[in-house]
Design an enzyme around this catalytic site. Structure first.
Site, PDB file in Angstrom:
ATOM      1  CG  PHE A 123      44.308 -48.557  -8.771  1.00 22.14           C
ATOM      2  CD1 PHE A 123      43.331 -47.585  -8.871  1.00 22.14           C
ATOM      3  CD2 PHE A 123      44.180 -49.709  -9.540  1.00 22.14           C
ATOM      4  CE1 PHE A 123      42.237 -47.760  -9.718  1.00 22.14           C
ATOM      5  CE2 PHE A 123      43.100 -49.894 -10.381  1.00 22.14           C
ATOM      6  CZ  PHE A 123      42.119 -48.915 -10.478  1.00 22.14           C
ATOM      7  CD1 TRP A 157      50.839 -60.333  -7.566  1.00 21.07           C
ATOM      8  CD2 TRP A 157      48.690 -60.667  -8.074  1.00 21.07           C
ATOM      9  NE1 TRP A 157      50.639 -61.690  -7.647  1.00 21.07           N
ATOM     10  CE2 TRP A 157      49.323 -61.921  -7.950  1.00 21.07           C
ATOM     11  CE3 TRP A 157      47.330 -60.619  -8.387  1.00 21.07           C
ATOM     12  CZ2 TRP A 157      48.651 -63.117  -8.124  1.00 21.07           C
ATOM     13  CZ3 TRP A 157      46.650 -61.815  -8.555  1.00 21.07           C
ATOM     14  CH2 TRP A 157      47.317 -63.040  -8.429  1.00 21.07           C
ATOM     15  CB  ILE A 158      48.223 -53.737  -3.999  1.00 13.79           C
ATOM     16  CG1 ILE A 158      47.002 -54.666  -3.991  1.00 13.79           C
ATOM     17  CG2 ILE A 158      47.823 -52.272  -3.956  1.00 13.79           C
ATOM     18  CD1 ILE A 158      46.137 -54.583  -5.233  1.00 13.79           C
ATOM     19  N   GLY A 338      74.778 -58.556 -27.418  1.00 13.52           N
ATOM     20  CA  GLY A 338      75.426 -59.783 -26.974  1.00 13.52           C
ATOM     21  C   GLY A 338      75.545 -59.819 -25.453  1.00 13.52           C
ATOM     22  CD  GLU A 362      47.615 -49.287 -15.387  1.00 20.05           C
ATOM     23  OE1 GLU A 362      46.941 -48.672 -16.239  1.00 20.05           O
ATOM     24  OE2 GLU A 362      48.554 -48.781 -14.752  1.00 20.05           O
ATOM     25  N   GLY A 363      45.604 -54.900 -17.125  1.00 22.18           N
ATOM     26  CA  GLY A 363      44.994 -55.673 -18.205  1.00 22.18           C
ATOM     27  C   GLY A 363      46.053 -56.318 -19.069  1.00 22.18           C
TER      28      GLY A 363
END
Length: 378
Positions: A123, A157-158, A338, A362-363
């Site tokens: 996308f 950033w795909i 811890g 996605e936002g």
């Protein structure tokens, strides 16, 4: 008359339980044999042809995917194998514009391979200067004089780039300013002029940059109508945003269960951690927030499936609350454990790395708040 509040049916609960078992016993070993930042094709094939889970995202009968089904699927897979969840989600995100807006010929060519896990899809919306502000994208689609276009610019950033077999690409064709001048295209990964490179990211799945050097596309590559691509993108994101929340809820539930088990068996200062009020209150807060996020995600998905008004607001609320909740729950679970939870290979160490990204993609959280505020005045 008794009014029944929203809850899952027994069949749905049983399906989720079977999915959690499948994620832990079948998909987790496949994920562990994969390499960070590379495609795990055996895992994708297991989700597709072997188990048929991608058919829930792309129903073979051509009907629309159920948002609630997608949420239950993603939450259940995330509980036992985040890599399997992400592989399924990325196929869904990249392929849904094709399933919803593609022509019969486009769907016939590509969907069987995508649903079978044989064809990897991406996308391609984000750009170096247009991440959260999707309407500001600059990838140019210039008319070539023969009824087609030439794509020039960069996407970054795909997910699944640069290794995907085909991409849903959003470019500016210029019918109007802003969001109204964007068109969606289906572009094969081997199309002339398309190159890419991987990015080193905090992510087990591939993320990369795509470069378009006068990549040719024609009317046969258009998804939907020219100039209507922003609507294609937003409708896809409205479907997937609640299920990003479901992914987050699955991680939160897994972290909560780990914290409960650790607090029950770990002794300190003469007693079990679970008997210390400070820890008990943390566990109660984690459980309450996780359940609240789950219910909001399910309600948003059910509203989408019914076709209710206000889907953008509901989807944004679900993603916002669930991703922020998961960050809190995983972080608190690490604190209860811890130093042991910071060891490489510990389940919580894995979740701690995985839980951060959904608050951005996605936002981002801030974008979801802006969407909600805008929708409140609509």
């Amino acid at each position: 008359m008794t009014t029944r509040a929203f809850c899952l049916e027994p069949e749905q609960l049983d399906w989720c339980a079977r999915l959690r078992t499948l994620a832990a016993e079948r998909f987790r070993p496949l994920a562990e044999h994969g390499a960070d930042g590379r495609l795990n094709r055996p895992l994708l094939a297991a989700l597709g042809t072997e188990r048929g889970l991608l058919d829930r995202v792309f129903p073979p009968d051509g009907t629309a995917a159920s948002a609630l089904d997608l949420c239950l699927l993603r939450e259940s897979l995330a509980h036992g194998c985040t890599e399997a969840e992400t592989a399924l989600a990325l196929q869904g995100l990249g392929g849904s514009p094709l399933a919803q807006f593609g022509t019969a010929g486009q769907r016939e060519r590509w969907l069987p391979g995508i649903a079978g896990g044989r064809t990897v899809v991406g996308f391609a919306l984000s750009e170096p200067g247009a991440g959260s502000d999707a309407a500001a994208l600059e990838l140019a689609a210039t008319p070539d004089g023969g009824g087609g276009w030439r794509l020039t610019g960069t996407k970054t950033w795909i997910s699944n780039a640069p290794y995907a077999d085909v991409y849903t690409v959003f470019a500016r064709t210029g019918e109007a300013a802003g969001a109204r001048g964007v068109t969606a295209f289906l572009v094969p990964g081997d199309r002339a002029g398309l190159t890419g490179e991987p990015l080193e990211m905090l992510s087990p799945h591939p993320i990369g940059t795509l470069r378009f050097d006068e990549v040719p596309v024609t009317a046969a590559d258009v998804l939907g109508e020219p100039g209507a691509g922003f609507g294609v993108a937003m409708r896809t994101l409205n479907l997937f945003r609640p299920s990003v929340g479901a992914f987050a809820v699955g991680m939160a539930q897994s972290a909560l269960e780990a914290a409960l088990a650790h607090a029950d068996r770990r002794t300190a200062f003469g007693g079990r951690l679970r008997d210390m009020q400070s820890v008990a209150h943390q566990l109660a807060e984690m459980a309450t927030r996780t359940e609240a996020a789950r219910l909001l995600v399910h309600a948003a998905a059910a509203a989408y499936d019914r076709g209710d008004d206000g889907i953008a607001r509901r989807a944004a609320m679900a993603k916002l609350l669930a991703t922020e909740t998961a960050q809190y729950v995983v972080d608190t679970a690490v604190q209860i454990h811890g130093a042991t939870a910071l060891q490489r290979g510990h389940p919580l160490e894995h979740l701690y790395r995985e839980v951060r990204a959904p608050r951005i993609y996605e936002g981002a959280t801030e974008v979801q708040r802006s969407i909600i505020a805008k929708e409140l005045y609509r």
